[in-house]
Design a protein around this motif. Structure first.
Motif, PDB file in Angstrom:
ATOM      1  N   ASP A 138       0.825  -1.208   0.000  1.00 40.81           N
ATOM      2  CA  ASP A 138       0.000   0.000   0.000  1.00 40.81           C
ATOM      3  C   ASP A 138       0.860   1.258   0.000  1.00 40.81           C
ATOM      4  O   ASP A 138       0.564   2.237  -0.708  1.00 40.81           O
ATOM      5  N   THR A 139       1.924   1.235   0.791  1.00 42.02           N
ATOM      6  CA  THR A 139       2.810   2.398   0.857  1.00 42.02           C
ATOM      7  C   THR A 139       3.520   2.619  -0.470  1.00 42.02           C
ATOM      8  O   THR A 139       3.650   3.759  -0.936  1.00 42.02           O
ATOM      9  N   LEU A 140       3.964   1.533  -1.103  1.00 40.93           N
ATOM     10  CA  LEU A 140       4.629   1.654  -2.404  1.00 40.93           C
ATOM     11  C   LEU A 140       3.669   2.197  -3.454  1.00 40.93           C
ATOM     12  O   LEU A 140       4.070   2.975  -4.328  1.00 40.93           O
ATOM     13  N   VAL A 141       2.413   1.812  -3.380  1.00 38.37           N
ATOM     14  CA  VAL A 141       1.398   2.366  -4.283  1.00 38.37           C
ATOM     15  C   VAL A 141       1.286   3.873  -4.069  1.00 38.37           C
ATOM     16  O   VAL A 141       1.289   4.659  -5.024  1.00 38.37           O
ATOM     17  N   ASP A 142       1.196   4.276  -2.809  1.00 35.63           N
ATOM     18  CA  ASP A 142       1.084   5.702  -2.488  1.00 35.63           C
ATOM     19  C   ASP A 142       2.304   6.490  -2.978  1.00 35.63           C
ATOM     20  O   ASP A 142       2.181   7.653  -3.367  1.00 35.63           O
ATOM     21  N   LEU A 143       3.472   5.851  -2.947  1.00 35.68           N
ATOM     22  CA  LEU A 143       4.695   6.507  -3.382  1.00 35.68           C
ATOM     23  C   LEU A 143       4.801   6.616  -4.903  1.00 35.68           C
ATOM     24  O   LEU A 143       5.599   7.393  -5.415  1.00 35.68           O
ATOM     25  N   GLY A 144       4.021   5.800  -5.613  1.00 38.26           N
ATOM     26  CA  GLY A 144       4.061   5.832  -7.071  1.00 38.26           C
ATOM     27  C   GLY A 144       4.910   4.762  -7.705  1.00 38.26           C
ATOM     28  O   GLY A 144       5.221   4.833  -8.900  1.00 38.26           O
ATOM     29  N   VAL A 145       5.304   3.749  -6.930  1.00 34.69           N
ATOM     30  CA  VAL A 145       6.079   2.629  -7.481  1.00 34.69           C
ATOM     31  C   VAL A 145       5.208   1.847  -8.456  1.00 34.69           C
ATOM     32  O   VAL A 145       4.034   1.590  -8.193  1.00 34.69           O
TER      33      VAL A 145
END
Length: 256
Positions: A138-145
């Motif tokens: 979820d965090t990587l999604v938020d970061l734009g990965v």
């Protein structure tokens, strides 16, 4: 069954990239020193790879082997390497950053993402040792990965299959899951059962360089490392067979 499957081949040199393209790769991940699991390649390798093939090149940014918790010295090096790789033409950057307790180093990832900008951002198998993979996803999604390379937090995709299934379902429409560990015995299962539409393939063979043999007792790295006479090169026959098998399984032409 998926009609098309993108094949990414892991490479450790310019020659590997050329072999991978010839074998049928649609995308490559460019590293150096595969004995350590892959670290940052030279700018020369990146520039020549971009001149030599017409497929996307994902560049590994990893300053050393071992873990993924980096000192400020290493971080500065990684940031400079990212900028240089992008300037040299990298289509994407492969990276990972954890804290010493195995949690995602969010602030450092943000720093890296600011540099990566509009290039593809890929989080490598550091993902396979995080404590809470779904929270990290979820965090990587938020970061734009864009993509996560993983074996389902195991050493083989077979052992990690249950988590991979959950990750595929959970990530749908949010982030790409790229499975590693593709082998002839499991590729059909990965495509037809796990429903992957992209695969990360690696295979190397040993090539000999006899120039040290006038004095074979001398070594230049660690005596525990491979002998100085041997080095890795991409295994063309194996990779070509894998790409052809994937074409047969999917009953479709490779992605252009």
């Amino acid at each position: 069954m998926k009609e098309k499957v993108l094949v990414e081949i892991c490479c450790g040199s310019l020659e590997d990239v050329i072999i991978a393209k010839k074998a049928g790769a649609h995308r490559v991940e460019l590293n150096s020193n595969m004995f350590l699991g892959g670290i940052t390649p030279s700018i020369g390798n990146i520039e020549e790879a971009k001149k030599s093939v017409d497929i996307p090149i994902m560049v590994m940014i990893r300053p050393r082997g071992a873990g993924f918790c980096y000192s400020e010295y290493e971080i500065k090096t990684m940031e400079r390497d990212m900028k240089a790789a992008i300037k040299a033409g990298a289509d994407g950057i492969v990276f990972g950053a954890l804290r010493e307790d195995g949690t995602l180093d969010v602030e450092l990832c943000k720093r890296f993402m600011d540099i990566i900008g509009d290039r593809e951002a890929v989080f490598h198998r550091a993902f396979d040792v995080v404590k809470d993979p779904f929270k990290v996803l979820d965090t990587l999604v938020d970061l734009g990965v864009k993509r996560i390379l993983t074996k389902g937090q195991k050493n083989t995709v077979e052992d990690g299959a249950e988590l991979l299934k959950e990750l595929i379902k959970y990530s749908k429409g949010k982030i790409e899951i790229l499975p590693g560990g593709v082998r002839p015995h499991n590729v059909k299962w990965m495509i037809e059962t796990l429903k992957f539409n992209q695969l990360h393939v690696a295979s190397f063979t040993r090539r000999k360089d006899h120039s040290t043999q006038c004095n074979p007792e001398v070594y230049f790295g660690s005596p525990l490392n491979p002998k100085e006479i041997d080095y890795d090169i991409a295994n063309y026959e194996y990779l070509k067979e894998m790409c052809e098998n994937i074409k047969t399984i999917t009953k479709a032409n490779c992605i252009k």
